[in-house]
Design a protein around this motif. Sequence first.
Motif, PDB file in Angstrom:
ATOM      1  N   VAL A 182       1.911  70.656 -44.894  1.00 13.32           N
ATOM      2  CA  VAL A 182       0.423  70.077 -43.970  1.00 13.32           C
ATOM      3  C   VAL A 182      -0.262  70.321 -43.057  1.00 13.32           C
ATOM      4  N   VAL A 183      -1.725  69.712 -43.613  1.00 12.42           N
ATOM      5  CA  VAL A 183      -2.435  69.959 -42.302  1.00 12.42           C
ATOM      6  C   VAL A 183      -2.938  69.097 -40.855  1.00 12.42           C
ATOM      7  N   LEU A 184      -2.592  69.484 -40.323  1.00 16.90           N
ATOM      8  CA  LEU A 184      -2.482  68.983 -38.533  1.00 16.90           C
ATOM      9  C   LEU A 184      -4.364  69.067 -38.030  1.00 16.90           C
ATOM     10  N   ASP A 185      -5.166  67.841 -37.429  1.00 17.88           N
ATOM     11  CA  ASP A 185      -6.209  68.510 -37.027  1.00 17.88           C
ATOM     12  C   ASP A 185      -5.310  68.794 -35.496  1.00 17.88           C
ATOM     13  N   GLU A 186      -6.465  69.557 -35.261  1.00 11.52           N
ATOM     14  CA  GLU A 186      -6.008  70.246 -33.849  1.00 11.52           C
ATOM     15  C   GLU A 186      -6.423  68.641 -32.878  1.00 11.52           C
ATOM     16  N   ALA A 187      -7.283  67.795 -33.144  1.00  6.81           N
ATOM     17  CA  ALA A 187      -7.646  66.225 -32.100  1.00  6.81           C
ATOM     18  C   ALA A 187      -5.691  65.709 -32.489  1.00  6.81           C
ATOM     19  N   GLN A 222       6.980  68.852 -27.919  1.00  5.99           N
ATOM     20  CA  GLN A 222       6.590  68.917 -29.509  1.00  5.99           C
ATOM     21  C   GLN A 222       5.737  69.579 -30.432  1.00  5.99           C
ATOM     22  N   LEU A 223       4.725  70.002 -29.531  1.00  7.73           N
ATOM     23  CA  LEU A 223       4.594  71.916 -30.182  1.00  7.73           C
ATOM     24  C   LEU A 223       5.434  72.509 -30.263  1.00  7.73           C
ATOM     25  N   GLN A 224       6.582  72.981 -29.438  1.00  4.60           N
ATOM     26  CA  GLN A 224       7.297  74.334 -29.598  1.00  4.60           C
ATOM     27  C   GLN A 224       8.157  73.587 -31.371  1.00  4.60           C
ATOM     28  N   HIS A 225       8.581  72.391 -31.061  1.00 10.99           N
ATOM     29  CA  HIS A 225       9.261  71.947 -32.600  1.00 10.99           C
ATOM     30  C   HIS A 225       8.273  71.981 -33.639  1.00 10.99           C
ATOM     31  N   LEU A 226       7.710  72.596 -33.601  1.00 11.65           N
ATOM     32  CA  LEU A 226       6.422  72.397 -34.366  1.00 11.65           C
ATOM     33  C   LEU A 226       6.256  74.093 -34.870  1.00 11.65           C
ATOM     34  N   ASN A 259      10.323  76.132 -46.615  1.00 10.44           N
ATOM     35  CA  ASN A 259       9.972  74.848 -47.495  1.00 10.44           C
ATOM     36  C   ASN A 259       8.667  74.312 -46.462  1.00 10.44           C
ATOM     37  N   VAL A 260       8.747  75.171 -45.627  1.00 14.39           N
ATOM     38  CA  VAL A 260       7.573  74.029 -44.815  1.00 14.39           C
ATOM     39  C   VAL A 260       5.758  74.917 -43.977  1.00 14.39           C
ATOM     40  N   ARG A 261       4.714  74.235 -45.032  1.00 12.72           N
ATOM     41  CA  ARG A 261       3.822  75.203 -44.738  1.00 12.72           C
ATOM     42  C   ARG A 261       3.210  74.767 -43.753  1.00 12.72           C
ATOM     43  N   LEU A 262       2.616  74.661 -42.360  1.00 12.60           N
ATOM     44  CA  LEU A 262       1.852  74.013 -42.023  1.00 12.60           C
ATOM     45  C   LEU A 262       0.388  74.841 -41.377  1.00 12.60           C
ATOM     46  N   GLN A 263      -0.535  74.013 -40.826  1.00 13.93           N
ATOM     47  CA  GLN A 263      -1.724  74.624 -40.640  1.00 13.93           C
ATOM     48  C   GLN A 263      -2.832  74.062 -39.770  1.00 13.93           C
ATOM     49  N   ILE A 264      -3.294  74.588 -38.905  1.00 13.07           N
ATOM     50  CA  ILE A 264      -3.876  73.599 -38.490  1.00 13.07           C
ATOM     51  C   ILE A 264      -5.559  73.556 -38.250  1.00 13.07           C
ATOM     52  N   PRO A 288      -0.876  79.808 -42.028  1.00 12.94           N
ATOM     53  CA  PRO A 288       0.283  79.917 -41.270  1.00 12.94           C
ATOM     54  C   PRO A 288       0.460  80.517 -40.030  1.00 12.94           C
ATOM     55  N   ASP A 289       0.579  81.849 -40.698  1.00 18.54           N
ATOM     56  CA  ASP A 289       0.949  82.897 -39.252  1.00 18.54           C
ATOM     57  C   ASP A 289      -0.072  82.379 -37.640  1.00 18.54           C
ATOM     58  N   GLU A 290      -1.736  82.178 -38.174  1.00 19.29           N
ATOM     59  CA  GLU A 290      -2.493  81.778 -37.542  1.00 19.29           C
ATOM     60  C   GLU A 290      -2.567  80.566 -36.483  1.00 19.29           C
ATOM     61  N   SER A 291      -1.909  79.780 -37.719  1.00 17.40           N
ATOM     62  CA  SER A 291      -1.618  78.439 -37.333  1.00 17.40           C
ATOM     63  C   SER A 291      -0.770  78.554 -36.202  1.00 17.40           C
ATOM     64  N   ARG A 292       0.474  79.398 -36.344  1.00 18.27           N
ATOM     65  CA  ARG A 292       1.897  79.282 -35.061  1.00 18.27           C
ATOM     66  C   ARG A 292       1.280  79.618 -33.685  1.00 18.27           C
ATOM     67  N   ASP A 293      -0.115  80.723 -33.787  1.00 18.47           N
ATOM     68  CA  ASP A 293      -0.413  81.622 -32.859  1.00 18.47           C
ATOM     69  C   ASP A 293      -1.557  80.657 -32.350  1.00 18.47           C
ATOM     70  N   LEU A 294      -1.880  79.531 -33.355  1.00 19.69           N
ATOM     71  CA  LEU A 294      -2.390  78.875 -31.904  1.00 19.69           C
ATOM     72  C   LEU A 294      -1.967  77.621 -31.477  1.00 19.69           C
ATOM     73  N   LEU A 295      -0.685  77.308 -32.042  1.00 19.04           N
ATOM     74  CA  LEU A 295       0.761  76.579 -31.746  1.00 19.04           C
ATOM     75  C   LEU A 295       0.338  76.831 -29.520  1.00 19.04           C
ATOM     76  N   ARG A 296       0.392  78.426 -30.114  1.00 18.48           N
ATOM     77  CA  ARG A 296       1.528  79.140 -28.802  1.00 18.48           C
ATOM     78  C   ARG A 296       0.667  79.057 -27.460  1.00 18.48           C
ATOM     79  N   GLY A 297      -0.449  79.437 -27.784  1.00 22.93           N
ATOM     80  CA  GLY A 297      -1.579  79.199 -26.956  1.00 22.93           C
ATOM     81  C   GLY A 297      -2.071  77.949 -26.373  1.00 22.93           C
ATOM     82  N   LEU A 298      -1.944  76.140 -27.482  1.00 27.88           N
ATOM     83  CA  LEU A 298      -1.391  74.740 -26.788  1.00 27.88           C
ATOM     84  C   LEU A 298      -0.832  74.983 -26.004  1.00 27.88           C
ATOM     85  N   LEU A 299       0.658  75.303 -26.407  1.00 29.17           N
ATOM     86  CA  LEU A 299       1.691  75.662 -25.373  1.00 29.17           C
ATOM     87  C   LEU A 299       1.581  76.080 -23.938  1.00 29.17           C
ATOM     88  N   GLN A 300       0.912  77.581 -24.338  1.00 25.82           N
ATOM     89  CA  GLN A 300       0.971  77.708 -22.404  1.00 25.82           C
ATOM     90  C   GLN A 300      -0.535  76.777 -22.023  1.00 25.82           C
TER      91      GLN A 300
END
Length: 274
Positions: A160-165, A180-184, A192-197, A260-272
């Motif tokens: 899945v590709v999630l738009d930052e919006a 929700q961000l923590q769950h992502l 089996n999950v490949r998540l990109q932002i 996926p790794d960079e996208s997780r970093d982006l999620l962590r930044g949004l969480l902060q």
Amino acid sequence: MLLGSHLRRLREARGITREAAGYSIRASESKISRMELGRVSFKTRDVEDLLTLYGVSDEAERNALLSLAREANVAGWWHSYSDVLPSWFPTYVGLEGAASLIRAYEVQFVHGLLQTEAYAHAVVGRGMKGASPDDIERRVALRLERQKNLLSDGGPEFHVVLDEAALRRPYGDREVMRGQLQHLIEISERPNVRLQIMPFGFGGHAGESGAFTILSFPESDLSDVIFLEQLTSALYLDKAEDVTQYEKAMKELQQDSPGPDESRDLLRGLLQLS
């Protein structure tokens, strides 16, 4: 629907008209059309006769399609939720449950398979204004039930590709969005999950036409299905030229988005920041 589209391809490959196919099973041209669109149930005898007419003599192929016909006539677990679902959505739930690979792009909100219960409540409540609390609860329960397939042993691959919006648009309060961000972050670690932002900073991209889902199935001879949700209906596309275009768009989205790794970093930044 899968069986119907397969029967349509077999008929077209032999150059047989719907009228001729209908005659072979003592039915009308419109009955063949409804069968090919997956809008009626299938009689085993009718499918057997059509396979013979279409020159399908291989026993393995015949048995696989007849098995699919029997499965098509069994009501899925999701039919118990039909009272709170739009008429076109149960078809999608059935296809999603049968898929071995699900690829999706979302821009409005987090994909339903990745939503927390609290976030799902906020999304469903917004979309079902005026609905009773019980109806909202049942719709959320269906969404959580769908997620069990993704999390089960042998669950489908989900790319899945999630738009930052979708991550910045608030549904629910601050704690709901943080949850929700923590769950992502956590679910993106599943094998089996490949998540990109897709970040705002990238600019225009291949998902400009909006959200879409591509469903692929373990049977190699079954076409992929494109699902496009609209305000009052949905489109299901399986013609090769349509599938090719959406698969190209998905490939570009995956290539242009951080991994996926960079996208997780982006999620962590949004969480902060939340």
